[in-house]
Design a protein around this motif. Structure first.
Motif, PDB file in Angstrom:
ATOM      1  N   PHE A   1       7.327  18.899  17.913  1.00  0.00           N
ATOM      2  CA  PHE A   1       8.139  19.284  17.867  1.00  0.00           C
ATOM      3  C   PHE A   1       9.097  18.011  17.969  1.00  0.00           C
TER       4      PHE A   1
ATOM      5  N   ALA B   1      -1.235  -0.758  21.449  1.00  0.00           N
ATOM      6  CA  ALA B   1      -0.456   0.851  21.467  1.00  0.00           C
ATOM      7  C   ALA B   1      -1.499   1.133  22.069  1.00  0.00           C
TER       8      ALA B   1
ATOM      9  N   TYR C   1       5.591  25.103  25.433  1.00  0.00           N
ATOM     10  CA  TYR C   1       6.245  24.825  24.162  1.00  0.00           C
ATOM     11  C   TYR C   1       5.279  25.755  23.135  1.00  0.00           C
TER      12      TYR C   1
ATOM     13  N   VAL D   1      -4.172  13.382  24.875  1.00  0.00           N
ATOM     14  CA  VAL D   1      -4.158  13.041  26.372  1.00  0.00           C
ATOM     15  C   VAL D   1      -2.580  11.560  26.198  1.00  0.00           C
TER      16      VAL D   1
ATOM     17  N   MET E   1       6.648  11.734  24.738  1.00  0.00           N
ATOM     18  CA  MET E   1       7.411  12.539  23.683  1.00  0.00           C
ATOM     19  C   MET E   1       7.491  11.743  22.806  1.00  0.00           C
TER      20      MET E   1
ATOM     21  N   ALA F   1       9.153  11.547  19.063  1.00  0.00           N
ATOM     22  CA  ALA F   1      10.480  10.927  19.414  1.00  0.00           C
ATOM     23  C   ALA F   1      10.968   9.659  19.510  1.00  0.00           C
TER      24      ALA F   1
HETATM   25  C1  FAD Z   1      -0.792  17.918  23.097  1.00  0.00           C
HETATM   26  C2  FAD Z   1      -0.010  17.554  22.668  1.00  0.00           C
HETATM   27  C3  FAD Z   1       1.446  17.828  22.621  1.00  0.00           C
HETATM   28  C4  FAD Z   1       2.333  17.223  22.346  1.00  0.00           C
HETATM   29  N1  FAD Z   1       4.415  17.923  22.446  1.00  0.00           N
HETATM   30  C5  FAD Z   1       5.124  16.328  21.831  1.00  0.00           C
HETATM   31  C6  FAD Z   1       6.451  16.652  21.061  1.00  0.00           C
HETATM   32  O1  FAD Z   1       5.891  17.971  20.849  1.00  0.00           O
HETATM   33  N2  FAD Z   1       7.204  16.087  20.518  1.00  0.00           N
HETATM   34  C7  FAD Z   1       6.403  14.722  21.295  1.00  0.00           C
HETATM   35  O2  FAD Z   1       7.810  13.818  20.927  1.00  0.00           O
HETATM   36  N3  FAD Z   1       6.255  13.839  21.741  1.00  0.00           N
HETATM   37  C8  FAD Z   1       4.749  15.219  22.051  1.00  0.00           C
HETATM   38  N4  FAD Z   1       3.656  14.117  22.608  1.00  0.00           N
HETATM   39  C9  FAD Z   1       3.692  12.978  22.507  1.00  0.00           C
HETATM   40  C10 FAD Z   1       3.020  12.561  21.651  1.00  0.00           C
HETATM   41  O3  FAD Z   1       2.379  12.590  20.674  1.00  0.00           O
HETATM   42  C11 FAD Z   1       2.815  10.967  22.546  1.00  0.00           C
HETATM   43  O4  FAD Z   1       3.645  10.730  23.691  1.00  0.00           O
HETATM   44  C12 FAD Z   1       2.588   9.567  20.841  1.00  0.00           C
HETATM   45  O5  FAD Z   1       1.327  10.631  20.043  1.00  0.00           O
HETATM   46  C13 FAD Z   1       2.127   9.047  21.829  1.00  0.00           C
HETATM   47  O6  FAD Z   1       1.365   7.604  20.678  1.00  0.00           O
HETATM   48  P1  FAD Z   1       0.743   6.589  20.563  1.00  0.00           P
HETATM   49  O7  FAD Z   1       0.761   5.707  20.012  1.00  0.00           O
HETATM   50  O8  FAD Z   1       1.463   5.520  22.157  1.00  0.00           O
HETATM   51  O9  FAD Z   1      -0.474   6.867  21.588  1.00  0.00           O
HETATM   52  P2  FAD Z   1      -1.845   7.519  20.727  1.00  0.00           P
HETATM   53  O10 FAD Z   1      -1.118   8.173  20.395  1.00  0.00           O
HETATM   54  O11 FAD Z   1      -2.378   7.917  22.154  1.00  0.00           O
HETATM   55  O12 FAD Z   1      -2.597   6.335  20.033  1.00  0.00           O
HETATM   56  C14 FAD Z   1      -3.289   5.409  21.259  1.00  0.00           C
HETATM   57  C15 FAD Z   1      -4.533   5.326  20.232  1.00  0.00           C
HETATM   58  O13 FAD Z   1      -5.244   4.332  20.336  1.00  0.00           O
HETATM   59  C16 FAD Z   1      -6.408   3.992  20.415  1.00  0.00           C
HETATM   60  N5  FAD Z   1      -7.280   3.465  21.429  1.00  0.00           N
HETATM   61  C17 FAD Z   1      -7.441   3.588  22.697  1.00  0.00           C
HETATM   62  N6  FAD Z   1      -8.384   2.782  23.530  1.00  0.00           N
HETATM   63  C18 FAD Z   1      -8.342   1.832  22.446  1.00  0.00           C
HETATM   64  C19 FAD Z   1      -9.187   0.836  22.202  1.00  0.00           C
HETATM   65  N7  FAD Z   1      -9.862   0.327  23.187  1.00  0.00           N
HETATM   66  N8  FAD Z   1      -9.411   0.416  21.305  1.00  0.00           N
HETATM   67  C20 FAD Z   1      -9.545   0.767  20.357  1.00  0.00           C
HETATM   68  N9  FAD Z   1      -8.506   1.503  19.775  1.00  0.00           N
HETATM   69  C21 FAD Z   1      -8.075   2.197  21.253  1.00  0.00           C
HETATM   70  C22 FAD Z   1      -6.455   6.033  20.647  1.00  0.00           C
HETATM   71  O14 FAD Z   1      -7.973   6.478  20.118  1.00  0.00           O
HETATM   72  C23 FAD Z   1      -5.569   5.916  19.957  1.00  0.00           C
HETATM   73  O15 FAD Z   1      -5.639   6.912  18.538  1.00  0.00           O
HETATM   74  C24 FAD Z   1       2.645  15.201  22.440  1.00  0.00           C
HETATM   75  C25 FAD Z   1       1.066  15.192  23.096  1.00  0.00           C
HETATM   76  C26 FAD Z   1       0.217  15.829  23.291  1.00  0.00           C
HETATM   77  C27 FAD Z   1      -0.848  15.391  24.028  1.00  0.00           C
END
Ligand code: FAD
Length: 378
Positions: free
Chosen positions: A63, A230, A274, A333, A360, A363
């Protein structure tokens, strides 16, 4: 004794990094993108524990949204207006950055609208939200730059063929993307800029070395001048004092449905549930609120209680009279905390973080990547 890594590997693959980013989700990859834009000669590595990203970025619903009225009313009960406005601003600017960085066609962006649905037994809540539409339109105008964001959309009730829905509020500036294509495009963009991404590489600890950081992983030790966490929901594993707690989100997708009438991104129950159309199918997710404790986990998996409610909504409300097969179910997660604001900061000299998108991150993720990249002196 022979070393596992050759001299060449040690020099070119494991050391000499200006910045190592832990986590290859949208935030980690965006951080690498902005660092490279700032200084193309930087040597940047991204370490990812999963074979694919294993948090939320490749698991989400796609989304491109920034807030539904009932969610905002609820948030305003406990948070000041300026905090809510700044959060919406981050979501909106983050989406603009995502679209500019990768291009609408690469991520299949469609501004098909966001629709908040209310069941017939929720008229009280619906009326409360409808009464606030013009207030929210003025409230959000300074950040979205439009005055006609929300409107009542009775046409959509009949058009979508849903049952038991008496009110829909449309947000005409929301849309949807193809999550898989977005992450592939982001990954190939940063790799094309020279960022090295290592998978199956779980970081276990970060220590001070002689003039650099030693990042110990299951594959060996990396060396870098600076490190960015991250790691979103998994952040406490490396820095326990960070206020980021996991919240699992479960998703299902149906088989293709003939003459599917649902078109757009739909929110229900203050955004806890959703659904949307994608390739002629329904993707439906959420329900974390049915079992907050059980879903406070980084373990992948699905639960009967959540899946049962999702199926009930699918068959009784979204597609009444139809029983398409559910082809696939999965989970991802997210990272949540007491505050809505993400954590983008320097933790200690040379160690930074950009975590906690509070569900989120499609976004906000690109903006967080840019903000953390700005903190690093190069
Ligand atoms: C089911 C679902 C639906 C969602 N729908 C939406 C939506 O429609 N719109 C929206 O805006 N947001 C949505 N979100 C939220 C959005 O996907 C997240 O907020 C966003 O992807 C977070 O990005 P990130 O890079 O912070 O974290 P992540 O994508 O979680 O990336 C963190 C990464 O760090 C890696 N990692 C962690 N610890 C270690 C370690 N010790 N060593 C090496 N690697 C490590 C993990 O494997 C992971 O790949 C949704 C989330 C979920 C779960």
């Amino acid at each position: 004794m022979a070393n596992l890594f050759s001299y060449w590997e040690q020099k070119s693959f494991l050391s000499g990094y200006d910045v190592i980013i832990i986590g290859s989700g949208i935030v980690g990859l965006s951080a690498s993108l902005y660092l490279k834009l700032k200084q193309p000669s930087l040597k940047i590595g991204v370490l990812e524990s999963g074979f694919l990203p294993s948090g939320a970025s490749t698991k989400n619903a796609g989304f491109a949204c920034f807030g539904s009225v009932s969610e905002l009313i609820n948030e305003l009960k406990s948070k000041p207006e300026d905090e809510i406005l700044s959060m919406i601003d981050m979501r909106w600017r983050g989406l603009e950055k995502l679209r500019n960085n990768l291009g609408d066609s690469a991520i299949c962006f469609e501004q098909s609208g966001g629709f908040e649905v209310f069941k017939t037994n929720e008229n009280h809540l619906a009326n409360q939200c409808i009464d606030k539409i013009s207030w929210f339109n003025s409230f959000l105008k300074p950040v979205i730059g439009k005055h006609d964001i929300y409107s009542v959309s009775y046409d959509k009730i009949a058009e979508s063929g849903m049952s038991g829905i008496s009110n829909i509020i449309k947000n005409k500036y929301e849309g949807q993307i193809d999550t898989g294509k977005m992450m592939l495009a982001l990954l190939s963009k940063v790799q094309g800029m020279g960022v090295a991404v290592f998978n199956n590489c779980q970081v276990q600890k970060i220590e001070e070395g002689l003039g650099n950081k030693i990042i110990s992983s299951n594959q060996g030790d990396f060396k870098a001048k600076s490190v960015i966490l991250a790691t979103n929901a998994f952040s406490k594993d490396l820095v326990p004092e960070l206020d980021v707690n996991p919240g699992r989100g479960q998703v299902l997708i149906t088989e293709p449905i003939k003459n599917l009438k649902i078109n757009g991104s739909f929110h229900y129950n203050e955004g806890y549930t959703y659904f949307r159309n994608i390739n002629g199918r329904i993707l439906l997710g959420g329900g974390r609120n049915l079992d907050f404790k059980g879903e406070e986990t980084t373990e992948p998996g699905i639960s009967v209680i959540v899946q049962h409610e999702l199926e009930k909504l699918l068959y009784e409300t979204i597609l009444p009279g139809q029983k398409p097969l559910i082809e696939h179910r999965w989970s991802g997660v997210m990272g949540f905390g007491k505050e809505l604001k993400p954590i983008v900061k320097q933790i200690s000299p040379g160690l930074f973080c950009a975590v906690r998108c509070n569900g989120m991150g499609v976004a906000m993720g690109s903006l967080l990547g840019e903000q953390v990249a700005e903190l690093i002196q190069v």
